[in-house]
Design an enzyme around this catalytic site. Structure first.
Site, PDB file in Angstrom:
ATOM      1  N   ASP A  14      28.430  56.271  69.290  1.00 53.34           N
ATOM      2  CA  ASP A  14      28.759  57.323  68.319  1.00 53.34           C
ATOM      3  C   ASP A  14      27.552  57.920  67.570  1.00 53.34           C
ATOM      4  O   ASP A  14      27.623  58.101  66.341  1.00 53.34           O
ATOM      5  CB  ASP A  14      29.754  56.787  67.280  1.00 53.34           C
ATOM      6  CG  ASP A  14      31.080  56.349  67.887  1.00 53.34           C
ATOM      7  OD1 ASP A  14      31.227  56.418  69.115  1.00 53.34           O
ATOM      8  OD2 ASP A  14      31.960  55.916  67.114  1.00 53.34           O
ATOM      9  N   LYS A 112      36.847  57.993  72.239  1.00 55.29           N
ATOM     10  CA  LYS A 112      37.809  57.138  71.526  1.00 55.29           C
ATOM     11  C   LYS A 112      38.342  57.884  70.308  1.00 55.29           C
ATOM     12  O   LYS A 112      37.788  58.897  69.896  1.00 55.29           O
ATOM     13  CB  LYS A 112      37.139  55.829  71.105  1.00 55.29           C
ATOM     14  CG  LYS A 112      35.928  55.998  70.189  1.00 55.29           C
ATOM     15  CD  LYS A 112      35.154  54.696  70.098  1.00 55.29           C
ATOM     16  CE  LYS A 112      34.004  54.785  69.121  1.00 55.29           C
ATOM     17  NZ  LYS A 112      34.409  54.966  67.725  1.00 55.29           N
ATOM     18  N   CYS A 157      32.085  50.936  63.853  1.00 56.41           N
ATOM     19  CA  CYS A 157      32.216  51.133  65.306  1.00 56.41           C
ATOM     20  C   CYS A 157      31.280  50.243  66.114  1.00 56.41           C
ATOM     21  O   CYS A 157      31.653  49.748  67.179  1.00 56.41           O
ATOM     22  CB  CYS A 157      32.035  52.605  65.649  1.00 56.41           C
ATOM     23  SG  CYS A 157      33.329  53.627  64.876  1.00 56.41           S
TER      24      CYS A 157
END
Length: 209
Positions: A14, A112, A157
């Site tokens: 991310d 996701k 994350c």
């Protein structure tokens, strides 16, 4: 010790504009991981990224709950859910990867957070573990045994991605200088590292690779 070999993957979590200083959910010093990650990629034959990719009506967004503010808590999908500012919306520039992040050798991107009814911190499963991105099966299909995790953010994350990698049987490593924490509480990043170490994840710095 030689950490990296042909059964190793660098998993970049991310590193997107909304998590960089100036973004909607900015992580302090988040941009500082980019040159480190670019340098590390040269050492790996296999490189994969995850991408937070929410629909605009996602249930984790405070804006979708009238009267609620970011960082309050609700129940979502039967789980306690922190409410976030709107971030990484599909098709937005905030969901794009940092422009200086080298993507030339990426094998795949696993998205996701696409189900509006449950949040997804991990690159492998949603938070309720009802949805699977396919990342685990993909890694096994190409013979991966060691997963090296870096990116944003350490206490959400990155942590959950690393813990899920470990739970799926991969030897898992955290590259501690190539990640940064949200740190809603000042100790959150350090607690995340301690939790990963307790789960059997090896913590390294990029210069140890």
């Amino acid at each position: 010790m030689e950490w990296i070999n042909d059964d190793s993957v660098l998993l970049i979590v991310d590193v997107q504009n909304d998590f960089i200083p100036g973004g909607a959910l900015a992580v302090s010093e988040g941009d500082q991981v980019v040159p480190l990650i670019n340098d590390m990629q040269k050492k790996f034959r296999h490189v994969i990224a995850t991408q937070d990719f929410h629909p605009s009506d996602h249930g984790s967004f405070a804006a979708n709950h009238p009267g609620r503010k970011p960082f309050e808590f609700i129940e979502l999908a039967g789980l306690t859910q922190i409410l976030w500012p709107v971030h990484c919306v599909q098709g937005s520039s905030g969901a794009d990867f940092h422009p200086k992040l080298n993507r030339s050798q990426w094998m795949a991107v696993f998205q996701k957070g696409k189900n509006p009814e449950v949040d997804s911190y991990s690159g492998f499963f949603d938070n309720a573990r009802r949805g699977d991105t396919g990342l685990g099966d993909f890694l096994k299909s190409i013979g991966i045994r060691r997963v090296f995790v870096c990116g944003l953010a350490l206490d959400y994350c990155v942590k959950f991605t690393a813990l899920d990698a470990k739970s799926l049987g991969f030897e898992t490593f955290l590259i501690s200088d190539a990640t940064r924490a949200v740190n809603l509480k000042p100790e959150d990043g350090n607690l995340a590292i301690a939790e990963m170490e307790a789960a059997g994840i090896t913590v390294l710095t990029s210069n140890q690779l």
